[in-house]
Design a protein around this motif. Sequence first.
Motif, PDB file in Angstrom:
ATOM      1  N   UNK A  43       0.834  -1.336  -0.073  1.00 59.66           N
ATOM      2  CA  UNK A  43       0.142  -0.128   0.105  1.00 59.66           C
ATOM      3  C   UNK A  43       0.889   1.191  -0.023  1.00 59.66           C
ATOM      4  N   UNK A  44       0.437   2.166  -0.647  1.00 59.24           N
ATOM      5  CA  UNK A  44       1.056   3.561  -0.662  1.00 59.24           C
ATOM      6  C   UNK A  44       0.124   4.623  -0.393  1.00 59.24           C
ATOM      7  N   UNK A  45       0.732   5.850  -0.088  1.00 58.23           N
ATOM      8  CA  UNK A  45      -0.289   6.918   0.230  1.00 58.23           C
ATOM      9  C   UNK A  45      -0.508   7.725  -0.975  1.00 58.23           C
ATOM     10  N   UNK A  46      -1.637   7.909  -1.681  1.00 55.72           N
ATOM     11  CA  UNK A  46      -1.930   8.619  -2.791  1.00 55.72           C
ATOM     12  C   UNK A  46      -2.647  10.068  -2.444  1.00 55.72           C
ATOM     13  N   UNK A  91      -9.923   0.379   4.069  1.00 62.88           N
ATOM     14  CA  UNK A  91      -9.945   1.757   3.628  1.00 62.88           C
ATOM     15  C   UNK A  91      -9.117   1.923   2.443  1.00 62.88           C
ATOM     16  N   UNK A  92      -8.653   0.734   1.903  1.00 71.98           N
ATOM     17  CA  UNK A  92      -7.751   1.030   0.706  1.00 71.98           C
ATOM     18  C   UNK A  92      -8.559   1.318  -0.512  1.00 71.98           C
ATOM     19  N   UNK A  93      -7.841   2.260  -1.598  1.00 71.41           N
ATOM     20  CA  UNK A  93      -8.402   2.422  -2.790  1.00 71.41           C
ATOM     21  C   UNK A  93      -7.559   1.680  -3.713  1.00 71.41           C
ATOM     22  N   UNK A  94      -8.327   1.316  -4.971  1.00 70.29           N
ATOM     23  CA  UNK A  94      -7.862   0.675  -6.112  1.00 70.29           C
ATOM     24  C   UNK A  94      -7.944   1.784  -7.207  1.00 70.29           C
ATOM     25  N   UNK A  95      -6.924   1.858  -8.120  1.00 69.06           N
ATOM     26  CA  UNK A  95      -6.883   2.821  -9.344  1.00 69.06           C
ATOM     27  C   UNK A  95      -7.257   2.121 -10.526  1.00 69.06           C
ATOM     28  N   UNK A 112       4.354 -24.823  -3.152  1.00 74.07           N
ATOM     29  CA  UNK A 112       4.989 -23.376  -2.937  1.00 74.07           C
ATOM     30  C   UNK A 112       4.196 -22.589  -4.035  1.00 74.07           C
ATOM     31  N   UNK A 113       4.544 -21.220  -3.775  1.00 70.89           N
ATOM     32  CA  UNK A 113       4.295 -20.418  -4.947  1.00 70.89           C
ATOM     33  C   UNK A 113       4.726 -19.052  -4.872  1.00 70.89           C
ATOM     34  N   UNK A 114       4.749 -18.105  -5.863  1.00 76.16           N
ATOM     35  CA  UNK A 114       5.315 -17.029  -5.693  1.00 76.16           C
ATOM     36  C   UNK A 114       4.218 -15.868  -6.110  1.00 76.16           C
ATOM     37  N   UNK A 115       4.330 -14.757  -5.706  1.00 71.49           N
ATOM     38  CA  UNK A 115       3.159 -13.682  -5.850  1.00 71.49           C
ATOM     39  C   UNK A 115       3.803 -12.487  -6.167  1.00 71.49           C
ATOM     40  N   UNK A 116       3.444 -11.809  -7.212  1.00 69.07           N
ATOM     41  CA  UNK A 116       3.930 -10.565  -7.712  1.00 69.07           C
ATOM     42  C   UNK A 116       2.455  -9.471  -7.879  1.00 69.07           C
ATOM     43  N   UNK A 117       2.646  -8.580  -7.228  1.00 70.96           N
ATOM     44  CA  UNK A 117       1.591  -7.681  -7.464  1.00 70.96           C
ATOM     45  C   UNK A 117       2.054  -6.237  -7.979  1.00 70.96           C
ATOM     46  N   UNK A 118       0.904  -5.488  -8.441  1.00 72.92           N
ATOM     47  CA  UNK A 118       1.431  -4.058  -8.973  1.00 72.92           C
ATOM     48  C   UNK A 118       0.180  -3.303  -8.878  1.00 72.92           C
ATOM     49  N   UNK A 119       0.371  -1.808  -8.813  1.00 70.64           N
ATOM     50  CA  UNK A 119      -0.668  -0.953  -8.983  1.00 70.64           C
ATOM     51  C   UNK A 119      -0.988  -0.715 -10.410  1.00 70.64           C
ATOM     52  N   UNK A 120      -2.221  -0.968 -10.926  1.00 70.15           N
ATOM     53  CA  UNK A 120      -2.328  -0.815 -12.305  1.00 70.15           C
ATOM     54  C   UNK A 120      -3.552   0.139 -12.543  1.00 70.15           C
TER      55      UNK A 120
END
Length: 218
Positions: A43-46, A91-95, A112-120
């Motif tokens: 999470x990041x502050x926008x 209270x998170x937002x998505x863009x 096992x697994x790997x996870x990659x996430x992005x703000x898109x």
Amino acid sequence: MALHEFERRLERLVEGVFAKAFRSGLQPVELVRRLTREMDLGRTRGVRGVIAPNYFGFALSPDDHERFQAFADVLARDLADAARDHARSEGYLFVGPVEVELLADPAVSAGTFLLASEVREAEGGALVGTVVLPGGERVRVLDDAVTIGRLPECEVPLNDQNVSRRHAEVRREGDEFVVVDLGSTNGTKVNGTRVQKQRLNDGDEITVGSSTLRFEAS
């Protein structure tokens, strides 16, 4: 969706023909636990508030990917729902729209697994809303209004005799989404209150005739 609710849905999902796939090895509930943690870490502050990742790519071993293949679409949809519910509770937002992919990767070991996430961002950086139908189908609200009615050409066609042919529409107005009644016979309600035009918030329920839809903001 709370974690225990997700687990109950998975229990129903794996009954019968899918039961063998879950006797050992990677368990789907491990994916949602990691997904919600990834949202917290990423999470990041926008300008408008706290923004969370909305794309999640799970890399699974080829064997686990094959085990999940028969219900991969259902699992991805439930994982996306879990992300939306976690965002709502925190209270998170998505863009942009929430997307989940299950990918096979030979470099990943079984169990096992790997996870990659992005703000898109959505295409063009515009806000995206979604109308969720009673059966779980999702219709995105983009540049054009989404019409709800009994006519088959409506974006949300409803087989409901209490719904007018063109009953209501959901559209974007600037940075907001609104629902507008189109002169229907039985009216349109938002969270139980009859409206002519109403700004929509994430999670609002829209009732037309005897059908209830849910609005979700990106």
